[in-house]
Design a protein around this motif. Structure first.
Motif, PDB file in Angstrom:
ATOM      1  N   CYS A  21       0.860  -1.101   0.021  1.00 28.82           N
ATOM      2  CA  CYS A  21      -0.004  -0.024   0.100  1.00 28.82           C
ATOM      3  C   CYS A  21       0.756   1.192  -0.052  1.00 28.82           C
ATOM      4  O   CYS A  21       2.153   1.136   0.350  1.00 28.82           O
ATOM      5  CB  CYS A  21      -0.890   0.075   1.300  1.00 28.82           C
ATOM      6  SG  CYS A  21      -0.277   0.254   2.679  1.00 28.82           S
ATOM      7  N   THR A  45      -5.195   3.893   4.671  1.00 30.14           N
ATOM      8  CA  THR A  45      -5.091   2.749   3.732  1.00 30.14           C
ATOM      9  C   THR A  45      -4.309   1.798   4.458  1.00 30.14           C
ATOM     10  O   THR A  45      -4.956   0.633   4.594  1.00 30.14           O
ATOM     11  CB  THR A  45      -4.487   3.103   2.553  1.00 30.14           C
ATOM     12  OG1 THR A  45      -5.424   3.966   1.667  1.00 30.14           O
ATOM     13  CG2 THR A  45      -4.301   1.763   1.720  1.00 30.14           C
ATOM     14  N   TYR A  48      -6.905   0.347   7.022  1.00 30.37           N
ATOM     15  CA  TYR A  48      -8.062  -0.314   6.324  1.00 30.37           C
ATOM     16  C   TYR A  48      -7.587  -1.550   6.193  1.00 30.37           C
ATOM     17  O   TYR A  48      -8.246  -2.515   6.372  1.00 30.37           O
ATOM     18  CB  TYR A  48      -8.300   0.502   5.141  1.00 30.37           C
ATOM     19  CG  TYR A  48      -9.029  -0.190   4.053  1.00 30.37           C
ATOM     20  CD1 TYR A  48     -10.516  -0.641   4.299  1.00 30.37           C
ATOM     21  CD2 TYR A  48      -8.568  -0.741   2.868  1.00 30.37           C
ATOM     22  CE1 TYR A  48     -11.135  -1.289   3.185  1.00 30.37           C
ATOM     23  CE2 TYR A  48      -9.038  -1.462   2.127  1.00 30.37           C
ATOM     24  CZ  TYR A  48     -10.349  -1.993   2.210  1.00 30.37           C
ATOM     25  OH  TYR A  48     -10.929  -2.577   1.408  1.00 30.37           O
ATOM     26  N   VAL A  64      -2.540  -1.147  -2.891  1.00 29.95           N
ATOM     27  CA  VAL A  64      -3.918  -0.667  -2.622  1.00 29.95           C
ATOM     28  C   VAL A  64      -3.281   1.131  -2.165  1.00 29.95           C
ATOM     29  O   VAL A  64      -2.320   1.077  -1.566  1.00 29.95           O
ATOM     30  CB  VAL A  64      -4.480  -1.131  -1.376  1.00 29.95           C
ATOM     31  CG1 VAL A  64      -5.696  -0.277  -0.981  1.00 29.95           C
ATOM     32  CG2 VAL A  64      -4.582  -2.568  -1.765  1.00 29.95           C
ATOM     33  N   ASP A  66      -5.458   4.793  -1.424  1.00 33.43           N
ATOM     34  CA  ASP A  66      -6.646   5.452  -1.161  1.00 33.43           C
ATOM     35  C   ASP A  66      -7.819   4.610  -1.097  1.00 33.43           C
ATOM     36  O   ASP A  66      -8.793   4.469  -1.411  1.00 33.43           O
ATOM     37  CB  ASP A  66      -7.018   6.364  -2.473  1.00 33.43           C
ATOM     38  CG  ASP A  66      -6.187   7.869  -2.465  1.00 33.43           C
ATOM     39  OD1 ASP A  66      -5.620   8.044  -1.212  1.00 33.43           O
ATOM     40  OD2 ASP A  66      -5.846   8.168  -3.270  1.00 33.43           O
ATOM     41  N   LYS A  67      -7.434   3.419  -0.227  1.00 32.99           N
ATOM     42  CA  LYS A  67      -8.398   2.245   0.038  1.00 32.99           C
ATOM     43  C   LYS A  67      -8.879   1.612  -1.237  1.00 32.99           C
ATOM     44  O   LYS A  67     -10.141   1.079  -1.109  1.00 32.99           O
ATOM     45  CB  LYS A  67      -9.459   2.705   0.936  1.00 32.99           C
ATOM     46  CG  LYS A  67      -8.913   3.193   2.222  1.00 32.99           C
ATOM     47  CD  LYS A  67      -9.798   3.544   3.315  1.00 32.99           C
ATOM     48  CE  LYS A  67     -11.195   3.465   3.145  1.00 32.99           C
ATOM     49  NZ  LYS A  67     -12.315   3.990   4.406  1.00 32.99           N
ATOM     50  N   GLU A  68      -8.437   1.867  -2.338  1.00 31.04           N
ATOM     51  CA  GLU A  68      -8.719   1.064  -3.646  1.00 31.04           C
ATOM     52  C   GLU A  68      -7.518   0.250  -4.225  1.00 31.04           C
ATOM     53  O   GLU A  68      -6.571   1.011  -4.337  1.00 31.04           O
ATOM     54  CB  GLU A  68      -9.361   2.073  -4.544  1.00 31.04           C
ATOM     55  CG  GLU A  68     -10.714   2.886  -3.971  1.00 31.04           C
ATOM     56  CD  GLU A  68     -11.405   3.423  -5.118  1.00 31.04           C
ATOM     57  OE1 GLU A  68     -11.159   3.322  -6.349  1.00 31.04           O
ATOM     58  OE2 GLU A  68     -12.230   4.464  -4.884  1.00 31.04           O
ATOM     59  N   VAL A  69      -7.788  -0.700  -4.957  1.00 26.52           N
ATOM     60  CA  VAL A  69      -6.889  -1.484  -5.830  1.00 26.52           C
ATOM     61  C   VAL A  69      -6.458  -0.777  -6.828  1.00 26.52           C
ATOM     62  O   VAL A  69      -7.473  -0.246  -7.412  1.00 26.52           O
ATOM     63  CB  VAL A  69      -7.538  -2.902  -6.021  1.00 26.52           C
ATOM     64  CG1 VAL A  69      -6.733  -3.588  -6.828  1.00 26.52           C
ATOM     65  CG2 VAL A  69      -7.668  -3.679  -4.745  1.00 26.52           C
ATOM     66  N   GLN A  70      -5.225  -0.701  -7.063  1.00 28.31           N
ATOM     67  CA  GLN A  70      -4.485   0.146  -8.153  1.00 28.31           C
ATOM     68  C   GLN A  70      -4.022  -0.796  -9.219  1.00 28.31           C
ATOM     69  O   GLN A  70      -3.266  -1.825  -8.740  1.00 28.31           O
ATOM     70  CB  GLN A  70      -3.694   1.084  -7.776  1.00 28.31           C
ATOM     71  CG  GLN A  70      -4.097   2.019  -6.643  1.00 28.31           C
ATOM     72  CD  GLN A  70      -5.302   3.138  -7.316  1.00 28.31           C
ATOM     73  OE1 GLN A  70      -5.248   3.683  -8.302  1.00 28.31           O
ATOM     74  NE2 GLN A  70      -6.354   3.331  -6.419  1.00 28.31           N
TER      75      GLN A  70
END
Length: 72
Positions: A21, A45, A48, A64, A66-70
């Motif tokens: 992350c 992140t 989280y 990850v 911003d708490k989203e998978v990239q």
């Protein structure tokens, strides 16, 4: 990704998730005061991911931010 895949293969019942992350550019002594994120925002992140509920199966082997998978 490689470590996550290997862990899933060798110890499939452990329930351990492995991810990378990025907190982003955070206002710290090292990054300076022009960084857009506060330390609290930068911690979102990693916290989280650390607090995913028991039994979670994803994300695993992902990057990850911003708490989203990239994508990578």
């Amino acid at each position: 990704m490689i470590h996550a895949r290997r862990l899933s293969k060798e110890r499939p019942n452990d329930g351990v998730l492995v991810n990378a992350c990025c907190p982003g550019w955070v206002r710290t002594d090292m990054a300076g005061d022009k960084a857009p994120k506060s330390p609290e925002e930068g911690a979102l992140t990693p916290v989280y991911l650390a607090l995913l509920p028991p039994g979670a199966t994803a994300p695993h082997g992902k990057f990850v931010s911003d708490k989203e998978v990239q994508p990578w």
